[in-house]
Design a protein around this motif. Structure first.
Motif, PDB file in Angstrom:
ATOM      1  N   ILE A 265       0.841  -1.207   0.000  1.00 11.91           N
ATOM      2  CA  ILE A 265       0.000   0.000   0.000  1.00 11.91           C
ATOM      3  C   ILE A 265       0.875   1.255   0.000  1.00 11.91           C
ATOM      4  O   ILE A 265       0.595   2.237  -0.699  1.00 11.91           O
ATOM      5  CB  ILE A 265      -0.955  -0.026   1.215  1.00 11.91           C
TER       6      ILE A 265
ATOM      7  N   THR B 118       3.869   1.530  -1.247  1.00  8.10           N
ATOM      8  CA  THR B 118       4.436   1.653  -2.597  1.00  8.10           C
ATOM      9  C   THR B 118       3.413   2.284  -3.545  1.00  8.10           C
ATOM     10  O   THR B 118       3.748   3.175  -4.339  1.00  8.10           O
ATOM     11  CB  THR B 118       4.866   0.262  -3.125  1.00  8.10           C
ATOM     12  N   GLN B 119       2.170   1.829  -3.444  1.00  9.94           N
ATOM     13  CA  GLN B 119       1.124   2.377  -4.318  1.00  9.94           C
ATOM     14  C   GLN B 119       0.869   3.851  -3.998  1.00  9.94           C
ATOM     15  O   GLN B 119       0.711   4.675  -4.904  1.00  9.94           O
ATOM     16  CB  GLN B 119      -0.171   1.561  -4.161  1.00  9.94           C
ATOM     17  N   THR B 120       0.857   4.205  -2.711  1.00 11.52           N
ATOM     18  CA  THR B 120       0.622   5.609  -2.342  1.00 11.52           C
ATOM     19  C   THR B 120       1.753   6.493  -2.859  1.00 11.52           C
ATOM     20  O   THR B 120       1.515   7.607  -3.333  1.00 11.52           O
ATOM     21  CB  THR B 120       0.499   5.754  -0.806  1.00 11.52           C
TER      22      THR B 120
ATOM     23  N   ARG C 200       3.428   6.031  -5.518  1.00 13.38           N
ATOM     24  CA  ARG C 200       3.169   6.204  -6.962  1.00 13.38           C
ATOM     25  C   ARG C 200       2.072   7.235  -7.184  1.00 13.38           C
ATOM     26  O   ARG C 200       2.163   8.085  -8.060  1.00 13.38           O
ATOM     27  CB  ARG C 200       2.738   4.886  -7.598  1.00 13.38           C
ATOM     28  N   ASP C 201       1.004   7.145  -6.375  1.00 20.94           N
ATOM     29  CA  ASP C 201      -0.111   8.093  -6.515  1.00 20.94           C
ATOM     30  C   ASP C 201       0.372   9.521  -6.263  1.00 20.94           C
ATOM     31  O   ASP C 201      -0.017  10.462  -6.961  1.00 20.94           O
ATOM     32  CB  ASP C 201      -1.234   7.752  -5.522  1.00 20.94           C
TER      33      ASP C 201
ATOM     34  N   SER D  49       5.484   7.516   3.069  1.00 18.90           N
ATOM     35  CA  SER D  49       4.971   7.682   1.700  1.00 18.90           C
ATOM     36  C   SER D  49       5.445   8.965   1.039  1.00 18.90           C
ATOM     37  O   SER D  49       5.450   9.073  -0.191  1.00 18.90           O
ATOM     38  CB  SER D  49       3.437   7.676   1.715  1.00 18.90           C
TER      39      SER D  49
END
Ligand SMILES: O=C[C@H](O)[C@H](O)COP(=O)(O)O
Ligand SMILES: C=C(OP(=O)(O)O)C(=O)O
Length: 350
Positions: free
Chosen positions: A35, A37-39, A41-42, A158
């Motif tokens: 999660i 890692t995805q944040t 990226r976002d 993040s």
């Protein structure tokens, strides 16, 4: 070592556990790592304008009480979900405080706030809170001030910041070049934006420097460079969140080859240290979003459960949920400012 010439001004040296040893006690769960890692990226997508939402880094000026921080996080999580179509809300979780001269340097450095400097406990408390936040899917934004302590918790972060007092530091630019998260550089306290644009350039390049490994050995680190570095306007002798200052900063960075959107810090010199003025700054930025969204990545806001600030003291003597560093917005104002920004940002979403 030559005893006559070394450690002349060192009072004591205490061995510390390594980051790897702390990771064994407090591991980051694989699902939560995904999660984070995805944040990241976002957030990078917002900074580079690939996603038109606004990034909001909001929370206490500093963390001194993990219990209050978690209560704040639970309230913020509701708004994060409510506004997720228009805002990427990240909690400001600052453990390392830069000081103009002297003062409390944050939870990691002195968790008991009594000059006992139990840094081992501070690191444990900081990582534990970050893991608790990861478990509830609340992304964390931290300032990286110390050159070593980030090794103990950067995997849970993040978004990172380099502060106004360290943006010109080569060491901090090198660290940013190797951090896994996007990193914002503040303009200098003098108002100089040029050093932050230079920092973006420096951090975007590879560097080689010495740093401790997870096992605590000094090693040569070679970084790849951080393409997700960006500028944060925090004001100087006068505020710099107005359209002209934003346009000037944006044009200057474009001239150096960077078109990342810029974050506006609604606090610090942009609020002239009056926490209530953050509402004016957010309102002004929200009103300009329709014409300036291509330059504005989002905002930073200092907010806590209770408005204002209090003097540092023993934990028992402190008001629960109130800042012991810069004054913050209280919870009601926090809700109001996020609503204002979410409304403006949602009008731009397609
Ligand atoms: O964000 C907090 C403060 O503005 C910053 O750490 C400087 O604090 P000081 O001027 O009180 O030392
Ligand atoms: C110290 C801070 O800000 P600045 O570096 O802009 O003074 C902060 O954001 O906590």
């Amino acid at each position: 070592m030559n005893n006559a010439t070394s450690d002349v001004r060192i009072d004591s040296i205490v061995a510390m556990q390594s980051p790897a040893e702390l990771f064994v006690e407090l591991p980051l769960h694989i699902d939560h790592a995904g999660i984070i890692t995805q944040t990241r990226r976002d957030i990078a997508d917002i900074i580079h304008g690939r996603n038109s939402r606004q990034l909001v880094v909001i929370g206490p000026c500093s963390i001194h009480d993990p219990v209050a921080a978690l209560e704040y996080a639970h309230k913020l999580q509701v708004l994060r979900e409510q506004y997720s179509d228009s805002l990427e809300i990240v909690m400001r979780v600052y453990f390392e405080k830069p000081r103009t001269t002297i003062g409390w340097k944050g939870l990691i450095n002195d968790p008991h706030m009594d000059n006992s400097f139990q840094i081992d406990e501070g690191l444990f408390m900081a990582r534990k809170l970050l893991l608790d936040l990861a478990q509830m899917h609340m992304p964390a934004g931290c300032e990286f001030l110390d050159a070593v302590t980030g090794q103990y918790y950067a995997d849970t972060v993040s978004w990172g910041a380099i502060g106004a007092r360290t943006t010109e530091s080569q060491v901090h630019r090198e660290i940013a070049s190797g951090l896994s998260c996007p990193v914002g550089f503040k303009n200098a306290t003098s108002g100089d934006v040029g050093i932050a644009i230079d920092a973006i350039q420096a951090a975007s390049h590879p560097h080689a420097f010495l740093s401790p490994t997870e096992e605590g050995r000094i090693a040569l680190f070679k970084t790849k460079g951080n393409e997700d570095a960006h500028l944060i306007l925090r004001g100087g002798p006068t505020p710099n969140y107005d359209s002209q200052s934003l346009r000037d900063a944006y044009d200057r960075q474009v001239a150096q080859g960077f078109n990342q959107r810029i974050m506006i810090d609604c606090s610090h010199a942009n609020s002239q240290k009056d926490h209530k003025r953050q509402i004016e700054v957010v309102t002004d930025v929200a009103a300009r979003l329709s014409s300036e969204a291509s330059m504005i990545a989002g905002v930073m806001i200092e907010s806590h459960l209770v408005e204002g600030k209090q003097s540092i003291g023993s934990p028992e003597s402190l008001n629960y949920g109130q800042s012991i560093t810069d004054a913050c917005l209280g919870w009601e104002d926090t809700e109001r400012t996020l609503e204002i920004l979410a409304e403006a940002s949602s009008r731009l979403q397609h």
